[in-house]
Design a protein around this motif. Sequence first.
Motif, PDB file in Angstrom:
ATOM      1  N   GLU A  74       0.842  -1.188   0.000  1.00 31.07           N
ATOM      2  CA  GLU A  74       0.000   0.000   0.000  1.00 31.07           C
ATOM      3  C   GLU A  74       0.882   1.245   0.000  1.00 31.07           C
ATOM      4  OE1 GLU A  74      -2.292   0.616   3.503  1.00 31.07           O
ATOM      5  OE2 GLU A  74      -0.703  -0.048   4.863  1.00 31.07           O
ATOM      6  N   VAL A  75       0.260   2.365  -0.374  1.00 26.60           N
ATOM      7  CA  VAL A  75       0.931   3.659  -0.305  1.00 26.60           C
ATOM      8  C   VAL A  75       0.764   4.199   1.109  1.00 26.60           C
ATOM      9  CG1 VAL A  75       1.003   6.025  -1.169  1.00 26.60           C
ATOM     10  CG2 VAL A  75       0.552   4.124  -2.750  1.00 26.60           C
ATOM     11  N   MET A  76       1.867   4.420   1.804  1.00 21.26           N
ATOM     12  CA  MET A  76       1.810   4.967   3.160  1.00 21.26           C
ATOM     13  C   MET A  76       1.483   6.466   3.117  1.00 21.26           C
ATOM     14  SD  MET A  76       5.224   3.087   4.681  1.00 21.26           S
ATOM     15  CE  MET A  76       5.336   4.247   6.043  1.00 21.26           C
ATOM     16  N   TRP A  77       2.151   7.184   2.257  1.00 21.86           N
ATOM     17  CA  TRP A  77       1.912   8.619   2.098  1.00 21.86           C
ATOM     18  C   TRP A  77       2.657   9.126   0.857  1.00 21.86           C
ATOM     19  CZ3 TRP A  77       6.614  10.840   1.925  1.00 21.86           C
ATOM     20  CH2 TRP A  77       7.650  10.329   2.708  1.00 21.86           C
ATOM     21  N   THR A  78       2.258  10.267   0.410  1.00 22.29           N
ATOM     22  CA  THR A  78       2.996  10.995  -0.618  1.00 22.29           C
ATOM     23  C   THR A  78       3.092  12.452  -0.166  1.00 22.29           C
ATOM     24  OG1 THR A  78       1.005  11.525  -1.898  1.00 22.29           O
ATOM     25  CG2 THR A  78       2.201   9.520  -2.506  1.00 22.29           C
TER      26      THR A  78
ATOM     27  N   GLY B   7       5.320  11.473   6.411  1.00 24.01           N
ATOM     28  CA  GLY B   7       5.534  12.435   5.339  1.00 24.01           C
ATOM     29  C   GLY B   7       5.413  13.872   5.772  1.00 24.01           C
ATOM     30  N   GLU B   8       5.427  14.150   7.069  1.00 22.76           N
ATOM     31  CA  GLU B   8       5.287  15.526   7.549  1.00 22.76           C
ATOM     32  C   GLU B   8       6.458  16.381   7.076  1.00 22.76           C
ATOM     33  OE1 GLU B   8       5.183  18.028  11.780  1.00 22.76           O
ATOM     34  OE2 GLU B   8       5.403  15.831  11.752  1.00 22.76           O
ATOM     35  N   ALA B   9       6.143  17.557   6.528  1.00 22.60           N
ATOM     36  CA  ALA B   9       7.177  18.481   6.097  1.00 22.60           C
ATOM     37  C   ALA B   9       7.852  19.095   7.318  1.00 22.60           C
ATOM     38  CB  ALA B   9       6.575  19.574   5.217  1.00 22.60           C
TER      39      ALA B   9
END
Length: 1026
Positions: free
Chosen positions: A718-722, A771-773
């Motif tokens: 699965e995609v965790m985040w982008t 994915g937090e900036a």
Amino acid sequence: MTAYCALVAKSQTPQVCWNRDLGDYGGQQLSTTDIADGSILTSGGDSLVCFEKTGQRRWLFRFNRKTEVVADNQTFTYSARQDGASPFIAVSSTGLVYLAAANAILYALDVRTGDIVWHWRDSPSTFESITYGDGRVYVSTTDFKAYALDVVTGEVLWGTQFRRVSSWTTGWFKGVFVRPDVDGRVWGVDAETGDLIWMFNMGAEIQYRWDPELHFHPSGIGFMMARPSQIWAYNVTSGDVLWKMNAREGYMSPDNDGDNRQTFEVWGDLVIAQDEAAIETNPNKYGILQGLDVFTGVRVWIRDDVYPGKYGMVVTEGLLVYTTYIPDMSTLDVSSSLLISAMGPDHQDVWNWQRDGATPAGQIQALDGLVFELQGDISNITFNNLDPSMVLVALPATPSVICPPDVKSPPITDNNNQQSTNAVKAPPPPPPFVSGKPFCWTHSFSYKPLGSPTSDGVRAYGQDNAGLVIAVYLDTGAIAWKATCGPDSNSLYYPSNVVVVDGVVYLGCSNLDVQARDAATGHLLWRRPFTLTPDRAVYRGGIIGIPAVANGKIVISKADGFLQALNITNGQLVWSYDTGILVADSVGIRDGVAYAIARHSVEIRYSTIVAVDLDTGVEVFAKPLEPKWAMEPGRLNFRHDNTLVYSTGWPNAQLQATTIGRDGGDLAWNYPISDSTGVYSVLVVSGEDLGLPHDALFYNDNEGLVTALALGSDGPTEVMWTVDLTDPRLWPGVENLLTPGQPDWAQITYSNHTLYIPTTQGVFVVGATNGEALWSDLRSRLNANIHVIERPGGPQVIYGRYLSNFESNTPQCRPPKPTGLVTKIPVRGSMPADGGEEPSTPTDAPAPDSRPVPVTASPPPSVAPAPAPSPSSSPSPSPSPAPVRSPSRSSSPPPPPVCPPCPAINCSAPAKRPSSPAAVAVALGLSGLPYNIVKADSKLRDRVAGAVEKLVSGQVIGFVRVRVLDVESAAGGTAAVLRLSLQRSGGASATAVASAVEDAALSGKLQEVVLAAKVPAKVRSVVLKV
């Protein structure tokens, strides 16, 4: 007058008027001028030579390059621009040629004699480009700055700071200075003030290779190109884009890599565009030459029967004369033949002139019906000596042109007064920036920091592509040592990432040698020179990636298609594995087997995973990949289930895993990511490190998207985040940049639940699990991996930043976020005492304390350029305007002001005393003396101040007084930082004072005077604030 050339008829080959072997003093840039009845000038890495139309050498000007003594008492020569050129431009109205020399000095030279009229050395950075317009010369530097100087006096009129480095080619047209940067933006700057007028973004890299100036149509239309076949026309006054076209329209192919650069020439109402590369599908390796309507961009005619050309065109005698090269990819990836052709208005060739065993160089030029071209003689070139000898050739353009007499000059020797080494001292390399906070520092390489850094807990190590290796103490930022590893001053190939194991630093150099050096001292332990395997086609791409060290061996790629193991004690060859025509990148070792992904990189066709026994070099397996091509310049991604994970970035991106081990080589799984482009590296992190029940795979692409995938045994689940790196809400400042794509040879770094992502626009830092900036550094691109060390106060992040920075930061000294598009640089002397802005215009000479620095303050150096050879029988040249020389500056203090005639009551009352010039602040890092001793001993501090005062005062005009401001603890109290104030008076300029301190620090004189003052300390760092 005797004609030495044959008449040129249609399809007839012209006879050469003359040719000159340039030896070691020319060959990168060529230009002609009508000054002194016609002059031909060509520059090299440390020289500028001037010829008459007869081929007679008028003078030779040499300058000293920046050098530094490094480990093992070797001397390192700092690089010029990447192509080795010192750009220059001649201006007829002044009779001067302006040489932006590779030693970071701008010289104004008399074209008739070669004498120095003035010089300027205010920038520590190398020059990228130079152009002229309306009484000003405009230079761009590698630290992203542009300056305008008065052509007569050398006064700095304005300076502007940009956010990206300039292209090698800039231009001026009717009051607008046009500056493209390599990241795709084109800037229109008010030539008088330096203020920004307009900007447009082409969205792709702009980098002209050989054309020294931009091209404009008299109607005010300019022309610009970007790498993926783009040609744009724009209004120079407003910056409005008038039309766009694809230069490869009708000729694109799936194999095209997008690097389709163009060169231009304006011919009447046509702009002629020439493709630098061959059409991929053309069996003859032809390129494209086409004529476009300047007003509409409509293709008027096209020729696809010409070879590619990088070295431009010139219009003369009603003909378009252009150069092409006939590629020969079978041996050294260089052209086997040079072709010069003249085309008539019917776009058909009138004549062709070919020379085998030669390659063109520099921009073709014309003067009075003669055509001049630089040629590299490659008949004797070998891989271990890739520098061709340079020849300057003169040809007639038409049958009506009569060759001048061929007047030869005596050879250049050290004893016949034909060689000049001018005494202007090059500025030293920039001093390190040390903030005073632990682990916060910046140093300068010679050129691009392409070798990813590493550390051993004490020092950080990095290298560039010009052969400079730097070792820096992690905490203080003090230089431990420097060394040379490569071509020394010439940027060549990609070096390897640096590896340090058990006190030894291992380096794959940019000249393809392999070195081992002592980590503490930089002493060379052994060196294995690169030698080309006989009858082997060469891939000239460097030693990319990370070598592996294990079992007493270093396993590293060899650029002609071999994987080799060397003994780490003496560098002797243990075994060599032939990959064929493939080249391996990073090497990884698991259970006695060395693995690498080897790729064909000349035509980009396919890749193979190779597995070799670590002890014997015997092949375990070689697995061809599908689809076709892959690489991994970072650490190889081995998983606990005995698979190797990688990406196939071309032509259809996929993620794949292949089994490893003695029975490996089978495809374990395949995961398409066809929506992503430019994915050449991925990173796999174990679930244990992440605190997750599964592993994760991370990658970024050329569209600025970073993706995290959950990994199961059969691949991504699965995609965790982008996260979108182009989103200005997450990344302030990114909106004015190109898309942050994946660099060709860099991998994401993971440390403590955080990802550090190198991109073509800078560093982006995000949380690994969500994915937090977190933060970013968007000051310029990265071309290599990031090194992270976890500290109690937060991570120490070390990386090489384009163009030549090597730096370290922590949460206490994160880099500032760039704001705005451009920033004006305060010009010393242009600011009045009240601090208000004052326009800079080339009017009256400034007051002594505000004169441009460092325009020559004394007569030119005593060593004159090479005198002209003995007079020939040719007629004397007609006189040209004598150059206007700048007034010489007195070395005595300026006279006191004279009271003007009294215009009103109380004129005789004392005038308000002007404020003193701003002091120069200096922080000296001293080791060898504990902080408490320096703090307690005021006499010791005064001796240091007195020594600095005496040293600097002897090097500058005017007076300098030094006083101690403070002393601070460093390195846990084992060292001290002494803060000094250098107060100026009597005309001593801030730049001159700062330069004197820099010169003394880098030459060792500062250390000498400190010891002479009976202060037993070592000067470890110098920080200046002007």
